[in-house]
Enzyme design. Sequence first.
Site, PDB file in Angstrom:
ATOM      1  N   GLU A 119      -0.282  -7.012  33.584  1.00 27.45           N
ATOM      2  CA  GLU A 119      -1.433  -6.709  32.736  1.00 27.45           C
ATOM      3  C   GLU A 119      -1.083  -5.617  31.753  1.00 27.45           C
ATOM      4  OE1 GLU A 119      -3.714  -6.164  36.253  1.00 27.45           O
ATOM      5  OE2 GLU A 119      -3.762  -3.990  36.064  1.00 27.45           O
ATOM      6  N   LYS A 121      -1.176  -1.899  29.904  1.00 23.73           N
ATOM      7  CA  LYS A 121      -1.364  -0.498  30.268  1.00 23.73           C
ATOM      8  C   LYS A 121      -2.223   0.118  29.172  1.00 23.73           C
ATOM      9  CE  LYS A 121       1.051   3.510  32.093  1.00 23.73           C
ATOM     10  NZ  LYS A 121       0.267   4.539  31.437  1.00 23.73           N
ATOM     11  N   ASP A 123      -4.413   2.655  27.039  1.00 26.88           N
ATOM     12  CA  ASP A 123      -4.105   4.046  26.712  1.00 26.88           C
ATOM     13  C   ASP A 123      -5.408   4.813  26.521  1.00 26.88           C
ATOM     14  OD1 ASP A 123      -2.470   6.133  26.298  1.00 26.88           O
ATOM     15  OD2 ASP A 123      -1.834   5.574  24.283  1.00 26.88           O
ATOM     16  N   TYR A 229     -12.087  -1.025  30.580  1.00 24.18           N
ATOM     17  CA  TYR A 229     -11.495  -2.176  31.261  1.00 24.18           C
ATOM     18  C   TYR A 229     -11.155  -1.795  32.691  1.00 24.18           C
ATOM     19  CZ  TYR A 229     -10.686  -5.442  27.384  1.00 24.18           C
ATOM     20  OH  TYR A 229     -10.829  -6.348  26.373  1.00 24.18           O
ATOM     21  N   LYS A 320       6.981   0.745  29.645  1.00 23.58           N
ATOM     22  CA  LYS A 320       6.436   1.236  28.374  1.00 23.58           C
ATOM     23  C   LYS A 320       7.079   0.581  27.163  1.00 23.58           C
ATOM     24  CE  LYS A 320       4.486   5.630  29.556  1.00 23.58           C
ATOM     25  NZ  LYS A 320       4.216   6.966  29.064  1.00 23.58           N
ATOM     26  N   CYS A 420      -4.703  15.446 -13.325  1.00 26.03           N
ATOM     27  CA  CYS A 420      -4.082  14.238 -12.769  1.00 26.03           C
ATOM     28  C   CYS A 420      -2.575  14.253 -13.038  1.00 26.03           C
ATOM     29  CB  CYS A 420      -4.732  13.015 -13.404  1.00 26.03           C
ATOM     30  SG  CYS A 420      -3.914  11.477 -12.963  1.00 26.03           S
ATOM     31  N   CYS A 423      -1.799  11.419 -15.785  1.00 28.25           N
ATOM     32  CA  CYS A 423      -2.257  11.410 -17.177  1.00 28.25           C
ATOM     33  C   CYS A 423      -2.669  12.792 -17.663  1.00 28.25           C
ATOM     34  CB  CYS A 423      -3.434  10.451 -17.342  1.00 28.25           C
ATOM     35  SG  CYS A 423      -4.936  11.037 -16.545  1.00 28.25           S
ATOM     36  N   CYS A 438      -9.449  11.389 -10.530  1.00 31.33           N
ATOM     37  CA  CYS A 438      -9.095  11.557 -11.929  1.00 31.33           C
ATOM     38  C   CYS A 438     -10.180  10.805 -12.684  1.00 31.33           C
ATOM     39  CB  CYS A 438      -7.731  10.942 -12.206  1.00 31.33           C
ATOM     40  SG  CYS A 438      -7.464  10.613 -13.955  1.00 31.33           S
ATOM     41  N   CYS A 444      -6.077   6.555 -17.859  1.00 31.54           N
ATOM     42  CA  CYS A 444      -4.998   7.043 -16.993  1.00 31.54           C
ATOM     43  C   CYS A 444      -4.073   5.875 -16.668  1.00 31.54           C
ATOM     44  CB  CYS A 444      -5.602   7.622 -15.714  1.00 31.54           C
ATOM     45  SG  CYS A 444      -4.396   7.966 -14.428  1.00 31.54           S
TER      46      CYS A 444
END
Length: 681
Positions: A119, A121, A123, A229, A320, A420, A423, A438, A444
């Site tokens: 199954e 693992k 996290d 789960y 893992k 910016c 430009c 901007c 631009c």
Amino acid sequence: MRREAEGRVRQLRVLIEQANHDYYVLDNPTIPDAEYDRLFRELQAIEAAYPDLASPDSPTRRVGGRPLAAFAPVRHRVPMLSIRTETDTSEAGAIAFDARVRKELGLTEADPAVEYAAELKFDGLAMSLRYEDGVLVQAATRGDGETGEDVTQNVRTVRTIPLRLASEHPPAVLEVRGEVYMRRADFERYNERQRTLGRPTLVNPRNGAAGSIRQLDPTVAAQRPLSFYCYGIGETTGWNLPATHGEVLDALAGLGLPVCGERAVGPGSATLLAFHRAIAERRDRLPFDIDGVVYKVNRLDLQRQLGFVAREPRWAVAHKYPAQEELTTVEAIEVQVGRTGAITPVARLAPVFVGGVTVTNATLHNEDEVRRKDVRVGDTVIVRRAGDVIPEVVAVVLERRPMKDLVTPAQAPFELPRTCPECGGPVLRIEGEAIARCVNGLGCPAQRKQAIIHYAGRRAMDIEGLGERLVDQLVERGLVHNPADLYDLAEAPLAALERMAEKSAANLVQAIAASRGRELNRFVFALGIRNVGEQTAKDLARHFGRLDALMAADAAALMQVPDVGPVVAESILAFFAEPHNRAVIERLRAAGGWRDGEARPLAGPLTGRTFVLTGTLPNLSREEAKARIEAAGGKVAGSVSKKTDYVVAGADPGSKFARAQELGINTLDESGLLALLEKRE
Ligand code: IVH
């Protein structure tokens, strides 16, 4: 040698204890798991080589976190154990596990294969749920394995955990073991919202889950989108214990508990290898993070026979996958200008292999995020890449900041440029917004390029062969300023561009011509109106039929369209109010850019009805309820007025409920709302 080992052991214990404290107690990890694992394994190896350096208080002797003082302690009647992690991350781990199991069971080559369950693992945070006579009475974290924390209040807010088992004759006691986790989409959505509100974001889904469950205030936990789960059981009484692990999970699912469908049962290491491979291939596409797979001996009698060594069962092992968080250093912080002028700071990183690819850039999202994380050039940072999500800098490892006290210019805190970088136009950040932009629009070049790339995109006007490199050249040489210019392009100047020849130039002109007369929805999407994505463009095209009708619509008319609220309506109005945009559209019209259709306003079952939501609904989150109502054509308003048709009230409704009664407006509970949606859907 021994002296050195002694010093290193001391150092490692301090580092690991510190990391444990940051992770478990403060919910604020300072180093990635992969780095932690390396330190931990190094300590284990030294302790194995120099047994006299081992000590009962070494972090290697400990299962996990410490209970927080503020939660009541819960003594686990069946301890919550850890599982051994196969250090060999190659597939050899499955074979080694099978060999060990067979040896322990005294099996020879002549004996048949052992049956295994494989199954995921998950996290997140390990959890033990205690049901008495079918009712959830207690939820506890693992803590040190013997004593955990009573987090019942917070766990009750996890929607996928049933408060009552689905059975007429539930067992007298059933302890369910599993993992509280956060789905990636929920994590992203939550952080996105936090970011727009200028509030702190969650570091990663695992921490989101762990941190939420350990919130002392259950109303905070309730706002975090958590899932659960099952993967096993603890104490049981009055339960007909199945013969295998696989059947235990099936039985739990039968009781209404969430069990992940991604699992396999079969003989021998081949089953485990096949599962490991199949999941490795799909890991990025799973809707939640996993850090590996778990293999278990399927028969419970064999599990009992195998028993435990130290705090780990001999019948299970974790295998893992490569880490999705790693350490690297920031070489520079640059800013990128997006299609809508959004200025995004980006960290240029020393290349690092994480989540299966080499990462050299990571988004820093926006100015506030950089400030909050205080990312500076030269810093060591945790980089995360999971799934298809853009790599991001999770946090700075401050302990590793070079010359901590010496602030040289390169190490000064990040500041967003005021002009910016593309430009030189002004960069503006509207109050209350997280994103600076901007404001030079198509003045631009960066925005011009992005606008044209977007216009030509596959889901927009679908102009084949008009990629990023080519657009860069077209804009830089002044051949194209806006999408309308594309239709005036001649072959000769195109053929003169880099990596182009007569043939490819002819093909491009042809592809541009072929995009004339695309359906209105594609054209509307291609315009790149802020907040108008592909779906909204479809809805708008369907509702109005013709571009002129859309351009003539006022806010009220726009808001008739499903999912169009005041923000989207405002973006559309602003776009069409811009004379430059209107001029480009007229040229596109002359070029035969799009094809109008017929107006077919979408009449949902709830069209014309306005709802107000109040209180907590038992199953639907507020977002879900809103989405369902809107999908059916209804509107959801924030406050009750005479125009409200229904008030949907959950637990602890507020003043809106009282106001509804005052005004004599219909009120519904969740089942009433569902019935309304169903009846009319
Ligand atoms: S079985 C006695 N199965 O991984 C064996 N654990 O160190 C008990 N985990 O803290 C664990 N997914 O929270 C098992 N499918 C799974 C799991 C799983 C995640 C976590 C668990 C535990 C850690 C093992």
